[in-house]
Design a protein around this motif. Structure first.
Motif: not given
Length: 351
Positions: A55-62, A135-147, A149-152
């Motif tokens: 949910v945070f990934f889409y909140f961050n992206y949109y 584990h949580t930090t890694l998945v969270y940071l991957i989601g932030v960075v990927s979102s 990169l996609f948005a840019i």
């Protein structure tokens, strides 16, 4: 613009794959094990945490990236990112090990009377600091960075598309008056001679201008309308020139169901009338449009004469530029300019 259903199907599949990621390569030795949400508290915890990360990934992206990051509020954006990370670490600790302090990065000691530490052979993930934090930090940071990169990437594509539209609008603004001036010159020559065909030429001009006004700004148009426009243009030239010029004009193939960019062919045809006609010399013009399958081939050729019209060639040059912008990999243009003839062969995808 409405998104295709494949867009939503793709996102749904990616979301399901992400939610099932924690259950891949399980400690039991199997490659994948479905989560037991009914009786396994550990599975429920991971499922909830991954759902919140999704949910945070889409909140961050949109929302966060368009409203905060792209608004140049970078400090605020990174503060929000850090706060959400701390929130997810707290949630992970509270749900998995409520007795632990989520700021305790040690393994901690079990409370008095509590369960003894796991045996060395027990390889099940226990969660909590430091394993679950990492584990949580890694998945969270991957989601932030990927979102990010996609948005840019999407933003860069939009900027490039808007730039191309601006260039095309500029080119069309030059082409439309260019056609008008040359066609008016054709009718003016009839009026000077008091030719009876002047009235017919005015009607043909009105058809040409109606097409330009109503259709020239469209991205694509039905191919049969574009060909009808070319028919009117050629007929107007025949009316003006009479029997002084031999014009071989042929259209072959089925244009039904095909589309093309407006005014992408006419400049080559107009160019042959401008530079292939001289009342004091033999003038011979050939124009053939052939449609085979999804491809159209335009063949234009004229015998070179001493042109009585002076023109910078802006219409032809603009058309070449529009072809490179609109059909970068879907057209082939060959121009043969020798001492006797000027020939253009254009093949373009219209299906």
């Amino acid at each position: 613009m409405k998104k295709d259903i494949s867009f939503y199907v793709l996102h749904l599949c990616l979301c399901l794959a992400f939610m099932l990621l924690p259950y891949a390569f399980t400690s039991s030795g199997s490659i994948f094990s479905l989560p037991n949400l009914a009786s396994n508290g550990h599975d429920r915890i991971y499922f909830l945490i991954y759902f919140m990360l999704l949910v945070f990934f889409y909140f961050n992206y949109y929302y966060l990236i368009p409203k905060v990051y792209f608004s140049k509020k970078l400090i605020l954006y990174f503060i929000v990112i850090v706060l959400f990370l701390l929130f997810f670490l707290w949630i992970a600790t509270v749900f998995d090990h409520p007795e632990r302090n989520f700021l305790d990065f040690g393994h901690g000691n079990p409370p008095k009377g509590g369960m003894p530490p796991p045996k060395p052979m027990d390889l099940r993930p226990m969660g909590g600091p430091p394993t679950q934090y990492g584990h949580t930090t890694l998945v969270y940071l991957i989601g932030v960075v990927s979102s990010l990169l996609f948005a840019i990437n999407i933003r860069l594509q939009k900027v490039e598309k808007d730039k191309m539209k601006s260039e095309l609008s500029f080119l069309k603004a030059q082409i439309n008056p260019h056609f008008l001036f040359n066609t008016l010159n054709s009718i003016y020559s009839l009026a000077i001679k008091k030719d009876d065909k002047t009235a017919d030429a005015v009607v043909q001009l009105s058809e040409l201008m109606r097409y330009i006004i109503t259709n020239a700004n469209d991205d694509v148009i039905a191919l049969d309308k574009e060909i009808n426009y070319i028919n009117n243009f050629v007929q107007l030239q025949k009316t003006r020139l009479g029997n002084t010029v031999k014009i071989d004009y042929v259209v072959e193939g089925n244009a039904f169901g095909k589309c093309i960019t407006p005014l992408i062919l006419i400049s080559f045809i107009e160019n042959t009338f401008k530079h292939g006609v001289n009342p004091n010399q033999n003038s011979d013009i050939a124009i053939r449009i052939t449609i085979v399958g999804d491809y159209l081939t335009l063949f234009v050729s004229n015998y070179k004469v001493q042109s009585i019209q002076s023109d910078s060639g802006i219409g032809l040059q603009n058309t070449i530029e529009r072809l490179s912008l609109l059909y970068p990999n879907n057209h082939v243009l060959k121009i043969d300019d020798n001492q006797e003839n000027y020939t253009v062969i254009l093949t373009i995808k219209v299906g």
